[in-house]
Scaffold this motif. Structure first.
Motif, PDB file in Angstrom:
ATOM      1  N   ASP A  11       0.821  -1.209   0.000  1.00 23.27           N
ATOM      2  CA  ASP A  11       0.000   0.000   0.000  1.00 23.27           C
ATOM      3  C   ASP A  11       0.854   1.256   0.000  1.00 23.27           C
ATOM      4  OD1 ASP A  11      -2.566  -1.418   0.351  1.00 23.27           O
ATOM      5  OD2 ASP A  11      -1.726  -1.950   2.305  1.00 23.27           O
ATOM      6  N   TYR A  12       2.058   1.141   0.525  1.00 25.14           N
ATOM      7  CA  TYR A  12       2.939   2.311   0.598  1.00 25.14           C
ATOM      8  C   TYR A  12       4.393   1.870   0.622  1.00 25.14           C
ATOM      9  CZ  TYR A  12       3.561   1.190   5.568  1.00 25.14           C
ATOM     10  OH  TYR A  12       3.859   0.563   6.752  1.00 25.14           O
ATOM     11  N   ALA A  13       5.271   2.816   0.349  1.00 20.93           N
ATOM     12  CA  ALA A  13       6.714   2.569   0.436  1.00 20.93           C
ATOM     13  C   ALA A  13       7.342   3.703   1.232  1.00 20.93           C
ATOM     14  CB  ALA A  13       7.337   2.500  -0.960  1.00 20.93           C
ATOM     15  N   ILE A  14       8.316   3.334   2.042  1.00 20.44           N
ATOM     16  CA  ILE A  14       9.144   4.309   2.743  1.00 20.44           C
ATOM     17  C   ILE A  14      10.517   4.195   2.100  1.00 20.44           C
ATOM     18  CG2 ILE A  14      10.183   4.931   4.949  1.00 20.44           C
ATOM     19  CD1 ILE A  14       7.703   3.807   6.306  1.00 20.44           C
ATOM     20  N   ALA A  15      10.960   5.254   1.431  1.00 18.99           N
ATOM     21  CA  ALA A  15      12.089   5.115   0.523  1.00 18.99           C
ATOM     22  C   ALA A  15      13.142   6.200   0.673  1.00 18.99           C
ATOM     23  CB  ALA A  15      11.572   5.116  -0.921  1.00 18.99           C
ATOM     24  N   SER A  16      14.345   5.854   0.253  1.00 12.15           N
ATOM     25  CA  SER A  16      15.426   6.838   0.158  1.00 12.15           C
ATOM     26  C   SER A  16      15.219   7.653  -1.114  1.00 12.15           C
ATOM     27  CB  SER A  16      16.775   6.116   0.087  1.00 12.15           C
ATOM     28  OG  SER A  16      16.884   5.402  -1.144  1.00 12.15           O
ATOM     29  N   GLY A  17      16.016   8.698  -1.284  1.00 11.11           N
ATOM     30  CA  GLY A  17      15.938   9.489  -2.505  1.00 11.11           C
ATOM     31  C   GLY A  17      16.272   8.659  -3.736  1.00 11.11           C
ATOM     32  N   LYS A  18      17.260   7.782  -3.605  1.00 17.73           N
ATOM     33  CA  LYS A  18      17.660   6.908  -4.711  1.00 17.73           C
ATOM     34  C   LYS A  18      16.507   5.996  -5.117  1.00 17.73           C
ATOM     35  CE  LYS A  18      20.883   3.107  -5.736  1.00 17.73           C
ATOM     36  NZ  LYS A  18      22.003   2.282  -5.191  1.00 17.73           N
ATOM     37  N   ALA A  19      15.835   5.415  -4.122  1.00 20.41           N
ATOM     38  CA  ALA A  19      14.714   4.524  -4.413  1.00 20.41           C
ATOM     39  C   ALA A  19      13.560   5.276  -5.053  1.00 20.41           C
ATOM     40  CB  ALA A  19      14.260   3.831  -3.131  1.00 20.41           C
ATOM     41  N   LEU A  20      13.283   6.486  -4.560  1.00 23.58           N
ATOM     42  CA  LEU A  20      12.199   7.294  -5.116  1.00 23.58           C
ATOM     43  C   LEU A  20      12.424   7.569  -6.599  1.00 23.58           C
ATOM     44  CD1 LEU A  20       9.693   9.095  -4.952  1.00 23.58           C
ATOM     45  CD2 LEU A  20      11.136  10.916  -4.010  1.00 23.58           C
ATOM     46  N   LYS A  21      13.662   7.872  -6.976  1.00 26.67           N
ATOM     47  CA  LYS A  21      13.973   8.167  -8.374  1.00 26.67           C
ATOM     48  C   LYS A  21      13.805   6.945  -9.264  1.00 26.67           C
ATOM     49  CE  LYS A  21      17.118  12.003  -7.399  1.00 26.67           C
ATOM     50  NZ  LYS A  21      18.527  12.487  -7.413  1.00 26.67           N
ATOM     51  N   LYS A  22      13.915   5.761  -8.689  1.00 23.18           N
ATOM     52  CA  LYS A  22      13.680   4.540  -9.455  1.00 23.18           C
ATOM     53  C   LYS A  22      12.184   4.247  -9.556  1.00 23.18           C
ATOM     54  CE  LYS A  22      18.050   2.059  -8.702  1.00 23.18           C
ATOM     55  NZ  LYS A  22      18.307   1.723 -10.117  1.00 23.18           N
ATOM     56  N   VAL A  23      11.493   4.349  -8.415  1.00 21.72           N
ATOM     57  CA  VAL A  23      10.079   3.990  -8.368  1.00 21.72           C
ATOM     58  C   VAL A  23       9.225   4.910  -9.232  1.00 21.72           C
ATOM     59  CG1 VAL A  23       8.076   3.693  -6.835  1.00 21.72           C
ATOM     60  CG2 VAL A  23      10.337   2.949  -6.089  1.00 21.72           C
ATOM     61  N   ILE A  24       9.637   6.160  -9.417  1.00 24.09           N
ATOM     62  CA  ILE A  24       8.859   7.098 -10.225  1.00 24.09           C
ATOM     63  C   ILE A  24       8.654   6.572 -11.643  1.00 24.09           C
ATOM     64  CG2 ILE A  24      10.903   8.419 -10.932  1.00 24.09           C
ATOM     65  CD1 ILE A  24       7.370   9.835 -10.301  1.00 24.09           C
ATOM     66  N   ASN A  25       9.568   5.721 -12.109  1.00 25.40           N
ATOM     67  CA  ASN A  25       9.472   5.188 -13.472  1.00 25.40           C
ATOM     68  C   ASN A  25       8.813   3.819 -13.549  1.00 25.40           C
ATOM     69  OD1 ASN A  25      10.799   7.401 -14.804  1.00 25.40           O
ATOM     70  ND2 ASN A  25      12.726   6.662 -13.917  1.00 25.40           N
ATOM     71  N   LEU A  41       7.972  15.000  -9.123  1.00 30.87           N
ATOM     72  CA  LEU A  41       8.978  14.432 -10.018  1.00 30.87           C
ATOM     73  C   LEU A  41       8.361  14.149 -11.378  1.00 30.87           C
ATOM     74  CD1 LEU A  41      10.792  11.830  -7.692  1.00 30.87           C
ATOM     75  CD2 LEU A  41      11.663  14.050  -8.441  1.00 30.87           C
ATOM     76  N   THR A  42       9.212  14.107 -12.396  1.00 34.84           N
ATOM     77  CA  THR A  42       8.765  13.786 -13.746  1.00 34.84           C
ATOM     78  C   THR A  42       9.231  12.385 -14.112  1.00 34.84           C
ATOM     79  OG1 THR A  42       8.937  16.119 -14.377  1.00 34.84           O
ATOM     80  CG2 THR A  42       8.836  14.498 -16.172  1.00 34.84           C
ATOM     81  N   ASP A  43       8.289  11.559 -14.576  1.00 33.46           N
ATOM     82  CA  ASP A  43       8.645  10.184 -14.911  1.00 33.46           C
ATOM     83  C   ASP A  43       9.233  10.092 -16.314  1.00 33.46           C
ATOM     84  OD1 ASP A  43       6.529  10.241 -16.723  1.00 33.46           O
ATOM     85  OD2 ASP A  43       5.163   9.138 -15.414  1.00 33.46           O
ATOM     86  N   SER A  44       9.547   8.878 -16.736  1.00 35.81           N
ATOM     87  CA  SER A  44      10.201   8.665 -18.033  1.00 35.81           C
ATOM     88  C   SER A  44       9.303   9.018 -19.218  1.00 35.81           C
ATOM     89  CB  SER A  44      10.653   7.201 -18.152  1.00 35.81           C
ATOM     90  OG  SER A  44       9.559   6.325 -17.959  1.00 35.81           O
ATOM     91  N   ASP A  45       7.988   9.143 -18.970  1.00 36.04           N
ATOM     92  CA  ASP A  45       7.051   9.533 -20.027  1.00 36.04           C
ATOM     93  C   ASP A  45       6.833  11.044 -20.070  1.00 36.04           C
ATOM     94  OD1 ASP A  45       6.597   6.901 -20.849  1.00 36.04           O
ATOM     95  OD2 ASP A  45       5.096   6.589 -19.286  1.00 36.04           O
ATOM     96  N   GLY A  46       7.539  11.784 -19.201  1.00 39.65           N
ATOM     97  CA  GLY A  46       7.418  13.226 -19.179  1.00 39.65           C
ATOM     98  C   GLY A  46       6.253  13.744 -18.358  1.00 39.65           C
ATOM     99  N   VAL A  47       5.641  12.863 -17.573  1.00 40.89           N
ATOM    100  CA  VAL A  47       4.498  13.258 -16.735  1.00 40.89           C
ATOM    101  C   VAL A  47       5.000  13.633 -15.345  1.00 40.89           C
ATOM    102  CG1 VAL A  47       2.311  12.527 -15.713  1.00 40.89           C
ATOM    103  CG2 VAL A  47       2.958  11.725 -17.999  1.00 40.89           C
ATOM    104  N   THR A  48       4.613  14.822 -14.873  1.00 38.51           N
ATOM    105  CA  THR A  48       5.032  15.280 -13.553  1.00 38.51           C
ATOM    106  C   THR A  48       3.902  15.044 -12.542  1.00 38.51           C
ATOM    107  OG1 THR A  48       6.456  16.992 -14.501  1.00 38.51           O
ATOM    108  CG2 THR A  48       5.821  17.255 -12.197  1.00 38.51           C
TER     109      THR A  48
END
Length: 219
Positions: free
Chosen positions: A124-138, A164-171
């Motif tokens: 239901d949720y993730a508690i993440a580092s900045g590095k993980a967040l940048k991966k999960v966004i995609n 954040l903006t994902d790999s499809d350009g959606v923020t």
């Protein structure tokens, strides 16, 4: 057929090769030709078992299910997100947390497995580092903070909202910065950057919202 010969012919050929080798040569041959395949098979089995296990847990009527990504959460923090959350909600249902998931560039299969679990709605949720967040966004699994109904809750607690903006350009408003909360200071460490992400693949994010409310309510 393997390389133009039948399986039985291949086995006979390999057996003949091994019979002509010394013990040291056999060990070297195994490492060169079979060890990598064996490790890949074992890792695949482990990931499959983990995926099935989490899918079964996710199918139960649990209070909430979360994952800690690329962070070290103390044992007390783990208990807080399980027993503590259950007590906070006054619920008979259990809360679950998957802890100590670290990204490893030498083992990309781990990230693939986690991505599949998130896509399957295991958490239901993730508690993440900045590095993980940048991966999960995609990964295409994040529900935005506003869409989840958490914007007012985050602002009231003085927590920043990360777009954040994902790999499809959606923020999207992808996460809540909970770094300055008492929960993070107690269970992850002073000065550690930590983000809360809604990853539940359902219309209602009430389970993730409950976990967030509990985290922000820690004094």
């Amino acid at each position: 057929m393997i390389g133009g010969i039948t399986l039985s012919e291949y086995i006979a050929e390999e057996k003949s090769k091994l019979n002509e080798m010394s013990r040291r040569e056999k060990i070297s041959y195994f490492k060169s030709y079979y060890l990598g395949y064996l490790i890949a098979i074992v890792l695949g089995i482990i990931l499959a078992v983990a995926f099935v296990h989490d899918a079964i847990i996710a199918s139960k009527d649990e209070l909430s299910s979360g994952i800690v990504m690329d962070l070290t959460l103390s044992k007390d923090g783990t208990r807080a997100l399980t027993d503590g959350l259950k007590k906070y909600a006054g619920s008979k249902d259990d809360a679950f947390i998957s802890n100590e998931m670290y990204f490893n560039s030498d083992d990309p299969t781990l990230e693939t497995g986690i991505q599949a679990q998130l896509a399957a709605g295991s958490y239901d949720y993730a508690i993440a580092s900045g590095k993980a967040l940048k991966k999960v966004i995609n990964y295409g699994v994040i529900t935005g903070v506003s869409e989840a109904g958490a914007k007012e809750l985050a602002e009231k607690a003085g927590c920043g909202i990360i777009s954040l903006t994902d790999s499809d350009g959606v923020t999207i408003d992808a996460a809540i910065d909970i770094s300055g909360t008492e929960f993070v200071r107690k269970y992850a460490g002073e000065g550690v950057k930590v983000y809360f992400i809604f990853t539940g693949m359902t219309k209602s994010q009430k389970k993730g919202l409950l976990a967030l409310e509990y985290i922000l309510d820690q004094k």
